[in-house]
Design a protein around this motif. Structure first.
Motif, PDB file in Angstrom:
ATOM      1  N   ASN A   1       0.806  -1.231   0.000  1.00 46.06           N
ATOM      2  CA  ASN A   1       0.000   0.000   0.000  1.00 46.06           C
ATOM      3  C   ASN A   1       0.839   1.280   0.000  1.00 46.06           C
ATOM      4  O   ASN A   1       0.555   2.211   0.756  1.00 46.06           O
ATOM      5  N   CYS A   2       1.833   1.314  -0.845  1.00 45.88           N
ATOM      6  CA  CYS A   2       2.658   2.518  -0.972  1.00 45.88           C
ATOM      7  C   CYS A   2       1.907   3.572  -1.785  1.00 45.88           C
ATOM      8  O   CYS A   2       1.264   3.263  -2.783  1.00 45.88           O
ATOM      9  N   SER A   3       2.031   4.800  -1.369  1.00 44.49           N
ATOM     10  CA  SER A   3       1.335   5.908  -2.008  1.00 44.49           C
ATOM     11  C   SER A   3       2.127   6.438  -3.205  1.00 44.49           C
ATOM     12  O   SER A   3       3.276   6.871  -3.052  1.00 44.49           O
ATOM     13  N   LEU A   4       1.497   6.428  -4.364  1.00 46.41           N
ATOM     14  CA  LEU A   4       2.105   7.017  -5.556  1.00 46.41           C
ATOM     15  C   LEU A   4       2.348   8.507  -5.336  1.00 46.41           C
ATOM     16  O   LEU A   4       3.418   9.025  -5.649  1.00 46.41           O
ATOM     17  N   ASN A   5       1.363   9.197  -4.759  1.00 48.96           N
ATOM     18  CA  ASN A   5       1.510  10.638  -4.519  1.00 48.96           C
ATOM     19  C   ASN A   5       2.674  10.947  -3.590  1.00 48.96           C
ATOM     20  O   ASN A   5       3.439  11.891  -3.838  1.00 48.96           O
ATOM     21  N   ASN A   6       2.823  10.187  -2.524  1.00 51.75           N
ATOM     22  CA  ASN A   6       3.920  10.424  -1.586  1.00 51.75           C
ATOM     23  C   ASN A   6       5.263  10.260  -2.292  1.00 51.75           C
ATOM     24  O   ASN A   6       6.175  11.074  -2.122  1.00 51.75           O
ATOM     25  N   TRP A   7       5.386   9.212  -3.083  1.00 51.12           N
ATOM     26  CA  TRP A   7       6.630   8.967  -3.818  1.00 51.12           C
ATOM     27  C   TRP A   7       6.914  10.135  -4.765  1.00 51.12           C
ATOM     28  O   TRP A   7       8.020  10.680  -4.781  1.00 51.12           O
ATOM     29  N   LEU A   8       5.920  10.529  -5.535  1.00 56.00           N
ATOM     30  CA  LEU A   8       6.128  11.595  -6.519  1.00 56.00           C
ATOM     31  C   LEU A   8       6.330  12.956  -5.863  1.00 56.00           C
ATOM     32  O   LEU A   8       7.149  13.753  -6.331  1.00 56.00           O
ATOM     33  N   ASP A   9       5.610  13.227  -4.776  1.00 55.74           N
ATOM     34  CA  ASP A   9       5.774  14.509  -4.079  1.00 55.74           C
ATOM     35  C   ASP A   9       7.183  14.683  -3.528  1.00 55.74           C
ATOM     36  O   ASP A   9       7.639  15.810  -3.321  1.00 55.74           O
ATOM     37  N   ASN A  10       7.868  13.585  -3.288  1.00 53.31           N
ATOM     38  CA  ASN A  10       9.218  13.632  -2.722  1.00 53.31           C
ATOM     39  C   ASN A  10      10.299  13.247  -3.726  1.00 53.31           C
ATOM     40  O   ASN A  10      11.443  13.000  -3.346  1.00 53.31           O
ATOM     41  N   SER A  11       9.935  13.186  -4.997  1.00 51.44           N
ATOM     42  CA  SER A  11      10.863  12.694  -6.017  1.00 51.44           C
ATOM     43  C   SER A  11      11.780  13.769  -6.587  1.00 51.44           C
ATOM     44  O   SER A  11      12.839  13.454  -7.128  1.00 51.44           O
ATOM     45  N   GLY A  12      11.369  15.023  -6.519  1.00 50.22           N
ATOM     46  CA  GLY A  12      12.177  16.095  -7.084  1.00 50.22           C
ATOM     47  C   GLY A  12      12.166  16.152  -8.597  1.00 50.22           C
ATOM     48  O   GLY A  12      12.997  16.827  -9.199  1.00 50.22           O
ATOM     49  N   ILE A  13      11.247  15.468  -9.234  1.00 53.89           N
ATOM     50  CA  ILE A  13      11.189  15.494 -10.695  1.00 53.89           C
ATOM     51  C   ILE A  13      10.230  16.590 -11.165  1.00 53.89           C
ATOM     52  O   ILE A  13       9.354  17.025 -10.409  1.00 53.89           O
ATOM     53  N   PRO A  14      10.355  17.040 -12.390  1.00 51.88           N
ATOM     54  CA  PRO A  14       9.502  18.121 -12.904  1.00 51.88           C
ATOM     55  C   PRO A  14       8.013  17.754 -12.905  1.00 51.88           C
ATOM     56  O   PRO A  14       7.647  16.587 -13.075  1.00 51.88           O
ATOM     57  N   ASP A  15       7.182  18.771 -12.738  1.00 54.04           N
ATOM     58  CA  ASP A  15       5.730  18.572 -12.677  1.00 54.04           C
ATOM     59  C   ASP A  15       5.186  17.857 -13.911  1.00 54.04           C
ATOM     60  O   ASP A  15       4.285  17.023 -13.796  1.00 54.04           O
ATOM     61  N   GLU A  16       5.721  18.179 -15.088  1.00 54.38           N
ATOM     62  CA  GLU A  16       5.208  17.524 -16.302  1.00 54.38           C
ATOM     63  C   GLU A  16       5.510  16.032 -16.306  1.00 54.38           C
ATOM     64  O   GLU A  16       4.733  15.225 -16.809  1.00 54.38           O
ATOM     65  N   ASN A  17       6.635  15.644 -15.711  1.00 51.73           N
ATOM     66  CA  ASN A  17       6.973  14.220 -15.598  1.00 51.73           C
ATOM     67  C   ASN A  17       6.077  13.538 -14.565  1.00 51.73           C
ATOM     68  O   ASN A  17       5.654  12.396 -14.761  1.00 51.73           O
ATOM     69  N   ILE A  18       5.804  14.234 -13.467  1.00 49.63           N
ATOM     70  CA  ILE A  18       4.894  13.698 -12.450  1.00 49.63           C
ATOM     71  C   ILE A  18       3.528  13.433 -13.078  1.00 49.63           C
ATOM     72  O   ILE A  18       2.919  12.385 -12.863  1.00 49.63           O
ATOM     73  N   LYS A  19       3.066  14.372 -13.882  1.00 47.64           N
ATOM     74  CA  LYS A  19       1.769  14.220 -14.556  1.00 47.64           C
ATOM     75  C   LYS A  19       1.771  12.974 -15.445  1.00 47.64           C
ATOM     76  O   LYS A  19       0.816  12.194 -15.449  1.00 47.64           O
ATOM     77  N   MET A  20       2.846  12.770 -16.206  1.00 44.32           N
ATOM     78  CA  MET A  20       2.948  11.598 -17.089  1.00 44.32           C
ATOM     79  C   MET A  20       2.959  10.298 -16.295  1.00 44.32           C
ATOM     80  O   MET A  20       2.290   9.339 -16.660  1.00 44.32           O
ATOM     81  N   ILE A  21       3.720  10.276 -15.204  1.00 41.60           N
ATOM     82  CA  ILE A  21       3.793   9.064 -14.381  1.00 41.60           C
ATOM     83  C   ILE A  21       2.420   8.745 -13.793  1.00 41.60           C
ATOM     84  O   ILE A  21       1.999   7.585 -13.762  1.00 41.60           O
ATOM     85  N   LYS A  22       1.701   9.759 -13.332  1.00 39.40           N
ATOM     86  CA  LYS A  22       0.352   9.526 -12.801  1.00 39.40           C
ATOM     87  C   LYS A  22      -0.571   8.988 -13.886  1.00 39.40           C
ATOM     88  O   LYS A  22      -1.322   8.036 -13.651  1.00 39.40           O
ATOM     89  N   GLU A  23      -0.507   9.560 -15.078  1.00 34.54           N
ATOM     90  CA  GLU A  23      -1.341   9.079 -16.179  1.00 34.54           C
ATOM     91  C   GLU A  23      -1.031   7.623 -16.510  1.00 34.54           C
ATOM     92  O   GLU A  23      -1.940   6.829 -16.748  1.00 34.54           O
ATOM     93  N   ILE A  24       0.251   7.292 -16.529  1.00 37.78           N
ATOM     94  CA  ILE A  24       0.653   5.908 -16.810  1.00 37.78           C
ATOM     95  C   ILE A  24       0.050   4.962 -15.778  1.00 37.78           C
ATOM     96  O   ILE A  24      -0.429   3.878 -16.111  1.00 37.78           O
ATOM     97  N   HIS A  25       0.070   5.367 -14.511  1.00 38.20           N
ATOM     98  CA  HIS A  25      -0.505   4.523 -13.464  1.00 38.20           C
ATOM     99  C   HIS A  25      -2.023   4.404 -13.601  1.00 38.20           C
ATOM    100  O   HIS A  25      -2.572   3.302 -13.530  1.00 38.20           O
ATOM    101  N   TYR A  26      -2.688   5.525 -13.792  1.00 38.25           N
ATOM    102  CA  TYR A  26      -4.152   5.504 -13.856  1.00 38.25           C
ATOM    103  C   TYR A  26      -4.673   4.841 -15.134  1.00 38.25           C
ATOM    104  O   TYR A  26      -5.805   4.374 -15.166  1.00 38.25           O
ATOM    105  N   ASP A  27      -3.830   4.767 -16.165  1.00 43.32           N
ATOM    106  CA  ASP A  27      -4.212   4.108 -17.413  1.00 43.32           C
ATOM    107  C   ASP A  27      -3.574   2.727 -17.558  1.00 43.32           C
ATOM    108  O   ASP A  27      -3.486   2.188 -18.662  1.00 43.32           O
ATOM    109  N   SER A  28      -3.129   2.148 -16.455  1.00 41.09           N
ATOM    110  CA  SER A  28      -2.433   0.862 -16.485  1.00 41.09           C
ATOM    111  C   SER A  28      -3.324  -0.252 -17.019  1.00 41.09           C
ATOM    112  O   SER A  28      -4.520  -0.303 -16.718  1.00 41.09           O
ATOM    113  N   PRO A  29      -2.735  -1.173 -17.765  1.00 40.55           N
ATOM    114  CA  PRO A  29      -3.487  -2.356 -18.179  1.00 40.55           C
ATOM    115  C   PRO A  29      -3.868  -3.206 -16.957  1.00 40.55           C
ATOM    116  O   PRO A  29      -3.236  -3.100 -15.898  1.00 40.55           O
TER     117      PRO A  29
END
Length: 148
Positions: A82-110
């Motif tokens: 039960n690891c939080s995707l948001n927690n990981w991304l909020d602490n990742s230091g990556i650009p917002d546009e990349n965070i958006k892409m990673i979230k989309e990839i997760h929410y659109d997962s097969p």
């Protein structure tokens, strides 16, 4: 948690053996895709976070075995539930546009990715199980003598 950045694993293993004392223990921990069928998804998703290699448990074991200088090679998987995707991304230091892409990839997962990661979607987060391999080996007493 940095071995996935290694460009030349055999050379890295040589250097590790150079500095490791006889019978010294080398241990590496790496995040892994939860299954073989999720390797491509995992690799595609992580390209939005960093330049890295996808390593499975087998890849890590093979790094030790191929060096032919370790004994007592062991690996075990650890799953963080039960690891939080948001927690990981909020602490990742990556650009917002990349965070958006990673979230989309997760929410659109097969479906198979959702199943293998045990993903649970909430109103604003994705909870999932993350898998790590901890692999270790001891430097053999005769390590490096054959090549000397």
């Amino acid at each position: 948690m940095v071995f996935h950045h290694t460009q030349n694993i055999p050379k890295a293993m040589e250097e590790l053996l150079r500095v490791l004392k006889t019978d010294g223990l080398f241990m590496v921990c790496e995040g892994n895709p939860p299954s073989i069928r999720t390797i491509d998804w995992y690799t595609d998703m992580f390209r939005y976070k960093e330049d890295r290699h996808t390593l499975t448990e087998v890849d890590l074991i093979n790094a030790f075995v191929r060096s032919d200088s370790f004994t007592d090679i062991q690996t075990r998987s650890v799953v963080m539930r039960n690891c939080s995707l948001n927690n990981w991304l909020d602490n990742s230091g990556i650009p917002d546009e990349n965070i958006k892409m990673i979230k989309e990839i997760h929410y659109d997962s097969p479906d198979y990715v959702i199943e293998d990661y045990n993903m649970k979607f909430t109103d604003d987060d994705c909870l999932m199980d993350w898998k790590f391999a901890i692999t270790s080996g001891r430097k053999r007493a005769d390590a490096g003598r054959a090549s000397a």
